[in-house]
Design a protein around this motif. Structure first.
Motif, short mmCIF file in Angstrom:
data_model
loop_
_atom_site.label_atom_id
_atom_site.label_comp_id
_atom_site.label_asym_id
_atom_site.label_seq_id
_atom_site.Cartn_x
_atom_site.Cartn_y
_atom_site.Cartn_z
N SER A 131 0.76 -1.13 -0.07
CA SER A 131 0.14 0.13 0.02
C SER A 131 0.94 1.20 -0.01
O SER A 131 1.76 1.38 0.78
N GLN A 170 -0.82 -2.24 -6.30
CA GLN A 170 -1.07 -2.52 -4.82
C GLN A 170 -1.39 -4.03 -4.71
O GLN A 170 -2.56 -4.22 -5.21
N ARG A 223 -5.71 -0.06 0.55
CA ARG A 223 -6.55 0.05 1.68
C ARG A 223 -7.49 1.07 1.60
O ARG A 223 -7.14 2.25 0.77
N ARG A 241 -11.45 3.14 3.01
CA ARG A 241 -11.81 3.64 4.21
C ARG A 241 -12.72 2.67 4.79
O ARG A 241 -13.04 1.58 4.34
N LYS A 288 -18.26 5.63 -8.92
CA LYS A 288 -17.06 6.14 -8.46
C LYS A 288 -15.87 5.73 -8.94
O LYS A 288 -15.56 4.53 -9.30
C1 BTN Z 1 -11.98 4.46 -0.31
O1 BTN Z 1 -12.35 4.87 -1.30
O2 BTN Z 1 -12.26 3.91 0.50
C2 BTN Z 1 -10.48 4.94 -0.18
C3 BTN Z 1 -9.46 4.33 -1.11
C4 BTN Z 1 -8.11 4.87 -1.04
C5 BTN Z 1 -6.95 3.92 -1.82
C6 BTN Z 1 -5.87 4.80 -2.24
S1 BTN Z 1 -4.81 4.02 -3.40
C7 BTN Z 1 -3.40 4.71 -2.79
C8 BTN Z 1 -3.76 4.55 -1.24
N1 BTN Z 1 -2.78 3.50 -0.65
C9 BTN Z 1 -3.88 2.67 0.04
O3 BTN Z 1 -3.60 1.64 0.20
N2 BTN Z 1 -5.07 3.30 -0.08
C10 BTN Z 1 -4.92 4.78 -0.69
#
Ligand code: BTN
Length: 326
Positions: A90, A114, A118, A120, A185
């Protein structure tokens, strides 16, 4: 070296530029120019060379490596240091580690893939190779921790503007921070903070954008889309990254004047997909419905019900449209 050479080739804007001119601009030998051009060809750049004319950049591959992004970056401080990985768990996790190790404010981590992206609320973020943008910005702001959640909205506005400027489309924001294109989205943002009681060590803003994805699993396809699937156009991911950093720097400067969103509310509201629409507030105590009226200068969603006006904080509840995701 690759970034500087690419910048020189791109600034020639479709004209030939001589090897001598490039070596003068870069302050390196003609041999170094020759070798760097060869290395760029191996990366997939099409660079024509013609005797007595010089070099001409004919095609740029859709890569998001540090030197491609650096060659088109128009920022003062953001992204001056880019850390690129082909594949990573990530970008947020790496960015947090780097921030703790002392990497500077403005450092950006970018990955092509990745395997532990991750999202939300503990969800995962699908991050396939070669089609998306996975990036995280490290900030070390001087303001106090309660200000930080608003940065997510600054980021959403920046990404939305960036995608519009590259694609010519009009993306919208689903409060607080999803970017929506034609009802799907196409981007999610995850902001994470490391703090003491009243002091921020660092903030990492992770941005995931579905750019050229051609498919989503059945489970995701009702909600998720990509710029490609929504417009039928492929885009260069590096352009979107560079524009996102450009707009974030610009809006962050406005934000820092007041440490809130007062200078950005109008622009944010103009992109709000829910504005003046009926929404369902999924309050764990008791879900309710109302009409979204925009955001406050601290980023809460203003929801007007028959009886009262409520101010919804993003950390607490999520908001849905009446007929699905938006
Ligand atoms: C969401 O919509 O739940 C948030 C998603 C966020 C994804 C980005 S990708 C780059 C960064 N690294 C991660 O592990 N997550 C964020």
């Amino acid at each position: 070296m690759k970034a500087a050479l690419l910048r020189a080739l791109k600034q020639a804007k479709g004209e030939y530029i001589s090897g001598q001119e490039i070596s003068d601009i870069l302050g390196v030998s003609r041999t170094t120019v020759f070798n760097t051009v060869s290395a760029l060809r191996t990366d997939g750049y099409e660079i024509e060379s013609v005797k007595n004319k010089g070099y001409l950049l004919k095609k740029v591959p859709d890569i998001i490596k540090d030197y491609e992004v650096e060659s088109i970056l128009e920022t003062q401080w953001l992204g001056k240091k880019v850390v690129y990985e082909d594949s990573i768990g990530s970008t947020n996790t790496l960015a947090k580690e780097l921030a703790d190790k002392g990497y500077d404010n403005g450092t950006v981590v970018i990955a092509d893939h990745q395997d532990n992206g991750r999202g939300r609320r503990g969800r995962s973020f699908v991050s396939p190779k070669g089609v998306g943008i996975f990036m995280s910005m490290i900030l070390k702001p001087a303001f106090t921790p309660e200000v930080a959640p608003m940065l997510t909205l600054v980021s959403a506005l920046s990404v939305s503007k960036a995608i519009d400027s590259v694609t010519g489309e009009k993306t919208q924001i689903k409060w607080p921070n999803d970017i929506v294109l034609n009802g799907k989205k196409i981007c999610g943002i995850l902001t994470e903070m490391s703090m003491q009681t009243d002091y921020i060590n660092n903030v990492v803003i992770g941005i995931g954008i579905n750019v050229n994805n051609t498919q989503f699993s059945e489970e995701l396809q009702d909600i998720a889309g990509s710029i490609y699937l929504q417009t039928n156009q492929l885009n260069h991911r590096a352009d979107i990254i560079a524009q996102t950093l450009y707009y974030f720097e610009k809006y962050y400067n406005v934000f820092l004047e007041t440490n809130d969103l007062s200078g950005l509310v109008q622009e944010y509201d103009s992109k709000l997909v829910n504005l003046e629409k009926k929404v369902k507030v999924l309050d764990p105590k008791e879900p309710y419905e109302g009409v979204a009226k925009g955001i406050t200068q601290t980023g809460e969603l203003i929801v007007q019900t028959n009886k009262t006006t409520s101010y919804v904080s993003s950390g607490e509840v999520s908001v849905r449209g009446m007929y699905g995701y938006v």
